[in-house]
Each structure stands twice: as C-alpha cells, then as structure tokens.
Design an enzyme around this catalytic site. Sequence first.
Site, PDB file in Angstrom:
ATOM      1  N   VAL A 704       0.822  -1.213   0.000  1.00  0.00           N
ATOM      2  CA  VAL A 704       0.000   0.000   0.000  1.00  0.00           C
ATOM      3  C   VAL A 704       0.852   1.257   0.000  1.00  0.00           C
ATOM      4  O   VAL A 704       0.410   2.318  -0.418  1.00  0.00           O
ATOM      5  CB  VAL A 704      -0.996   0.054   1.173  1.00  0.00           C
ATOM      6  CG1 VAL A 704      -2.072  -0.989   1.002  1.00  0.00           C
ATOM      7  CG2 VAL A 704      -0.295  -0.116   2.500  1.00  0.00           C
ATOM      8  N   ASP A 705       2.083   1.133   0.474  1.00  0.00           N
ATOM      9  CA  ASP A 705       2.925   2.333   0.431  1.00  0.00           C
ATOM     10  C   ASP A 705       3.624   2.492  -0.913  1.00  0.00           C
ATOM     11  O   ASP A 705       4.580   3.221  -1.046  1.00  0.00           O
ATOM     12  CB  ASP A 705       3.916   2.378   1.602  1.00  0.00           C
ATOM     13  CG  ASP A 705       4.683   1.078   1.755  1.00  0.00           C
ATOM     14  OD1 ASP A 705       4.456   0.156   0.951  1.00  0.00           O
ATOM     15  OD2 ASP A 705       5.504   0.993   2.679  1.00  0.00           O
ATOM     16  N   ASP A 706       3.140   1.801  -1.931  1.00  0.00           N
ATOM     17  CA  ASP A 706       3.648   2.028  -3.278  1.00  0.00           C
ATOM     18  C   ASP A 706       3.186   3.376  -3.818  1.00  0.00           C
ATOM     19  O   ASP A 706       3.658   3.855  -4.830  1.00  0.00           O
ATOM     20  CB  ASP A 706       3.211   0.917  -4.236  1.00  0.00           C
ATOM     21  CG  ASP A 706       4.177  -0.265  -4.170  1.00  0.00           C
ATOM     22  OD1 ASP A 706       5.238  -0.106  -3.537  1.00  0.00           O
ATOM     23  OD2 ASP A 706       3.856  -1.314  -4.740  1.00  0.00           O
ATOM     24  N   VAL A 707       2.221   3.996  -3.137  1.00  0.00           N
ATOM     25  CA  VAL A 707       1.803   5.332  -3.538  1.00  0.00           C
ATOM     26  C   VAL A 707       2.822   6.308  -2.975  1.00  0.00           C
ATOM     27  O   VAL A 707       3.094   6.327  -1.781  1.00  0.00           O
ATOM     28  CB  VAL A 707       0.411   5.672  -2.975  1.00  0.00           C
ATOM     29  CG1 VAL A 707       0.057   7.117  -3.255  1.00  0.00           C
ATOM     30  CG2 VAL A 707      -0.613   4.740  -3.573  1.00  0.00           C
TER      31      VAL A 707
END
Length: 803
Positions: A704-707
């Site tokens: 989810v922290d790929d953003v």
Amino acid sequence: MAGQNQRLNVVPTVTMLGVMKARLVGATSGHALLKKVRQNVVVGFLCHNNNKYDDNRAAAAAAAASADRSRPNQFLIFPSSSSPRSAVTAAAVMASIGGNNLITSSNHLRHVDFITNLPSGAGKISHLNAVVLGEASASEQADLVLPSQQFSSQALVPSHQKYLEMYMRSIQDPAGFWSDIASQFYWKQKWPEQVFSENLDIRKGPIKIEWFKGGITNICYNCVDRNIEAGLGHKVALYWEGNGPGFDDTLTYSQLLHRVCQLANYLKDIGVKRGDAVVIYLPMLMELPIAMLACARIGAVHSVVFAGFSAESLAQRIVDCKPKAVITCNAVKRGPKIIHLKEIVDAALIQSAKTGISVDVCLTYENQSAMKRESTNWQEGRDVWWSDVVPKYPYTCEVEWVDAEDPLFLLYTSGSTGKPKGVLHTTGGYMVYAATTFKHAFDYKPSDIYWCTADCGWITGHSYVTYGPLLNGATVVVFEGAPNYPDPGRCWDIVDKYKVTLFYTAPTLVRSLMREGGVSFSGCFLSVYCCFLMIRDGACFYEVILLIAILIFITITQYVTRYSRKSLRVLGSVGEPINPSAWRWFYNVVGDSRCPISDTWWQTETGGFMITPLPGAWPQKPGSATFPFFGVQPVIVDEKGVEIGGECSGYLCLKSSWPGAFRTLYGDHERYETTYFKPFPGYYFSGDGCRRDKDGYHWLTGRVDDVINVKGQGIYAFVTLVEGVPYSEELRKSLIMTVRKQIGAFAAPDKIHWAPGLPKTRSGKIMRRILRKIASRQLDELEDTSTLADPTVVHQLIELADC
Ligand code: WT7
C-alpha cells in the site's frame, strides 16, 4: 449414479473455437449427452443462464461423461455473467469428467475477439488454438481453472469441502490442530499443555507470540537424522546444478548428515555456542543449506546474507548481529560473470571493524569452478579454508536440543526505508509451519523432485529450499546459476535433467522467460554460417534451401517447447502478484495446461505461506492467491482499521497468530510493534492491499505504500507501458484523466514519470526508497543500489525524469 436420467440444460458446441458457431442443442438428458460424447461431438459446453442448473444435474452430466473413455480433454464454459454459480457447477462437472484443460470465462465475446488477435507472449492453450486473456479485468476475475480429476483425486486435500473441514478445525481449535501436526516431528521433550500464547493487540500490552514453548527439539535433527531413521538414508536430499551446464553433484540424506556434522563440529571447535550468530554469505552451493543446518544443529543463529549484497549492506548486518564467524566462498560465477565474494567480505569486515565489531573467523569455501585459491586475498589468522579444516572433523555431532522458542535464524529484510530489519524466527513453530505449508501447497508426494529457483539469501530459500522440503524428506534441486544462462531454455533443461515435478519461481522470472520464448540467436547465427560455407563450397541451390529450412526449423523452436517438461506436476509463484497473462503463459506453455499453479502469498515475516491455493482442492483464478492456509485468518480493513466483509478491498491484516510468525525484530521490539501492530490495533498489518471478490478469492494488489506522495509535488506516478507503446503527451493526459474518472480526482497523479523498468530487488520487490529519492530529485542520496536485480534502471529513470 443418482440423477443420471435427469434432463440437463447444457448446450454442447460442435465447433472448435476458431469457427465460433455454437449449436444450440438445448435441454438434454444425461444419456443423450453421453451419446454425444461417444460420438465425439462435444468439445465444450455453453451454460445457460438457468437457475435450475443445479448440482444434481451436474452430477448427472458428470456420471454420463465419466462412463466414457473417449471424452474430450478440453472444455470451455461460457456462463452468462449473471449466473456465476452455473459456472462453478459446470466447472465441477468438467473436473469430474476429467477435462484436463478447463477454461471458463464469463465473457464469451471477449474470447472471440481475441482469437484472431493473440497478444504476443501470452501463449496458446495446447490442443486448442484459442483463448488468450489480457491483464486483470473484472470479467477475467470470474475465470476458473480447474485441476483435473486425476490430480484432485490423488491430492492431499482433494476438495474444497475437505479444505473447509480442516480449515474450520484449524481456526476453532488451533492448539489441537497444530499439536497433531507437531507430533509427527521429533521432540526430545513434548511441549506443555499450553500450546500457544499470543497478544496481537497493542492496546492490551506488548505484542507476544509463542508456540510450543517448553517443547524441546532441533530442526536439523528433524530435517536430516529423523529422515535417515525413517529409512531415507539413501534417498537424494540435494541435487546441485552448477552455473555451467555439466557441473553437478548429489548428496543423499546420509551424506548430507555427514557434511552437516563435520561443519557443526568445526563451528563448535572455534567456540560458536548456542545462541551465537553466524553470518553466511554464500552463493547457491550445497554448502549453503549445509551451513544453515550445521548452525541449527548446534543451536547457533544463522543469518544468511544474499551473496549479491554489497559490502556496505553486509557490514550493516554484521554490525547489527555481531556474528562469531562469517562463512563465505572465494568467488562465484553468475552467468559468464565472476563475482569475488571474498573481496566483498573483506571490505565489509574492514567497515564493521571501524564501528568496533570485529569477526574472528572467516571460513572460506574454495569454489573451484569460479576461482582457484591461489588468487584469493587472505588475512592470516582470520581466514580459514573450508577444505583445510572441515573434512577433518567426524561425521557425527551431538545435537543441541533447544526450546521451541529459541531463535533459529535472523533474516534481514532491506525494508524500503532506512536500516534493515532483522526478522527473527524461532525453532518449533517455524518448523511445523514451514513443513506443513510446503506439503500442502505443493501437494507433496515422496516421489517428487522439487526445485525452487529462489536463493537461500531470501526467506523463500529458507522455508522452501532448505527447511520445508527437507522436513518432508524431499529431494531438492539447488541451482547455482542464472535462469537464462547459457540461454533462456536453462530452466527447462534442468527440469528435464532431474525430472522436476514441483517447480517454484517468481513472476519476474516467468515474465522474462515469456519474453524470451522466441528465437535462439546462436542458432540463427549458426544457420547463416553453415549456408555461407555451403555456398562457398559449391553446394547446389536445393541443398542450400533444404539446409536453411532444417536450420530454421530447429532454431525457431521455442526455448520452452523444445524441452519435454513432462515430469512437471505443480507450479508455484511467489514474490509479487502474478499478472493473468504471465499466469496463463506459465500454465499453458510451461505446464502444458496440466499443472495447477500455487500462487503463494506470504512474507519474510510470516515464515511460510499465508494465502495459497491447495492445488487439488478448488478452481483457480489466474492472478489470485485464492484462500487462506490452515490457521490463517486474513481480514481486510478500511483506513480506520474496521473489518470489511464480503466483496471488498482494503488493507490486508491477520487476526490471530500462526506457528510460523516472526517473533520480533532483532534488538528492536518497539519497531516490531510500531511497524506491524500499531497501524491497525488488534491486528498484524501486512503492508499489502487486497481485494476479496464475490467468491471469497483474495487478490493481492501490492504494497500500500507504493503510492508516493512527494512533499510539494502531490502524487507522483511511475508508469511502465506495455512493450512497443510509445510515450506521448496525449497518453500522459489520458492516463491522468482515466484515474480521475475511474478512481477520483484525489487520486489523479500530478506527475507521471515514464519508467521502462522499475528498481526491483531480485525477489521482485520494488525499492520504493530509490523511487522516492528520484521523485524528490535527491540523486546524491541514492545510496546502495547493489541489491537491485538490474541497477541500470536507476540511470534510465534519472534520464527520463524530465521527459
Ligand atoms: C511481499 C513480501 C515471500 C517471499 C518472497 C518475498 C509480495 C509475495 C506474493 C504473491 C502477491 C506477493 C507482497 C508481500 N508478495 N508473494 N503471491 N502475490 N504479492 O518476501 O521480501 O518479505 O516480500 O511480497 O507484497 O508483502 P518479502
């Protein structure tokens, strides 16, 4: 069988897909259907959107067709989209009549459209020249691929029902469920009444996970000695395949024990004691699993560092765990390239000494195929040649019996930011979990030959090269080289050489082999050269043409299909979501549409598989990791940490502990709690996004922290285009508009950075730290890029920054 004469609403099609005309036969009885099967008319079924299509009728069709030997081996089901149930039921029919290759789709037309227009690389379904799907889309997610009946009937978990039974027990009575399994291993002393204790809720106090505490065992004993006692002494434990074809070796379980004991004795002799750390920096030689097992045997804690990490990374890990010894080798050949590992270790030891951490012994294996010992840099007193000392020790070595909760190993995950995290796994729970997940996800049989392409430097190599398979008494292939050396057919060459039945790899490898599935360039060159010679020597025109034809035929043969691969039974994938087209290529081309794919979702932290298909138990959906393993309770929560039920997407968390869970981050329990248990109190947070579809299948959507939200720049998107599509300003605008429209303005990227490739680790994980630095133009802070699979992508990205 009951219901055989019932009328059945199926529409047999009398055409192969290429013609695309379906003949509507309408409602028919089981007998009528059987007749058509006998006449070989039925090549597939189209399901009606008919609610009356129930299980009884399905059973009738199954009974009808299974009575016949001339059944077709490929079926297609196109249920109407409003009736997914009929697809499942029809799929069950196919499975029970032994349709080997079953493809279903909820969107008939979509398949038809694609038939004349096969996207490259997606492959064909053998025997039937049709059906290629693009990337994930809503319609494809209803696709079901079923294991054949032969497969299911011999599987450890043969049906969804059986799985549910076992799963329910594992959730309702975890202590009983796991105790039963644990009892199959050797325990010097059984664990006490309380099988496990846990607190996953940060609000209730410190996080704690314990399994079988008080039980006394040894994982090395269970991997090796126990199997020998069970009569497997002469069975091959390890096949070693070197970097260059033709270099290989074999160790039986008895020979493995000898080697492990000799090294264990040496380590004891130099003062390595229970609880001491040992850093192992070795390539995929047999000495790597041997070193892991030797440490485990004497109760030492191994920390394998992938032998591709730089001196800085290695030093960082040495400083953190302060090992008594480092085990390495002088050099390794990866493909045609020589890597001087010992020099990297030397540099790392100089660096760690500067922070006051010095290592007394550097045990160095002479890897003769890469480099002779004479040219190796040497520090007398500290460096010791393996072959000078280890073979002198006896073949037996007392086992150090340890508590189930004593540490087994530390494995550093680079973490995408900051200092690496020392993931700590303990002995008993990990042992039980690694063994059980291996057995079920690959439907292990004693006759299997298993090959996992991962390096022991990653968790995959711990749980599924070394411990999981050996605990099951399996035969494991250990491969030193690169999967595309000397050519992209190497993997299948190895599969054929050892008759590999279980093949476990990563989507990045699947995709790269899929891209290179084409022409062999060396073959082309040879052809041209032969023609040249013949013409020079005055061959006649027809001779030349004949030679050209033969050579073209040989060289154009694909890298995959020129090998048999008949031995393969189950395929596996790990590391990142496998996109449906790669999945299909893997399934159709590599596995000849015979072998189920276990798409295993898990993490270094989880020790073993968490969400994974059990290959004989239920239909697969290409790209979905399907359902939770025994004892695993995945939940999807929203941004407030509230569980969402049914069809949904959100953050993937785990609700209760499982035996293979990591117990802490070495030396930093607080970081353990903050990273994994504070984001959503009450749960372990995986860091991954996940969607659950209407049938309960799990679709991992990535970290989810790929953003990336860069200060002052808003959302920054790195975009990789399908090969051959040019970058353009219109495309950039239309991408932004698409996100705006389909997700919402809040998610629209402010900057799109074209990225032909992303900085990925060898296990396929995107290094977000590097992307973040590039996005914020802090190019002088890129730090260590040595862990990347391909460091050149970084320069490429920098060049494209302002395009
Ligand atoms: C992350 C863990 C687990 C061994 C290799 C990597 C991603 C892993 C899958 C899968 C979708 C997957 C996740 C996970 N991941 N397997 N089958 N489908 N994503 O171990 O370095 O600890 O990485 O890899 O994002 O969190 P790791």
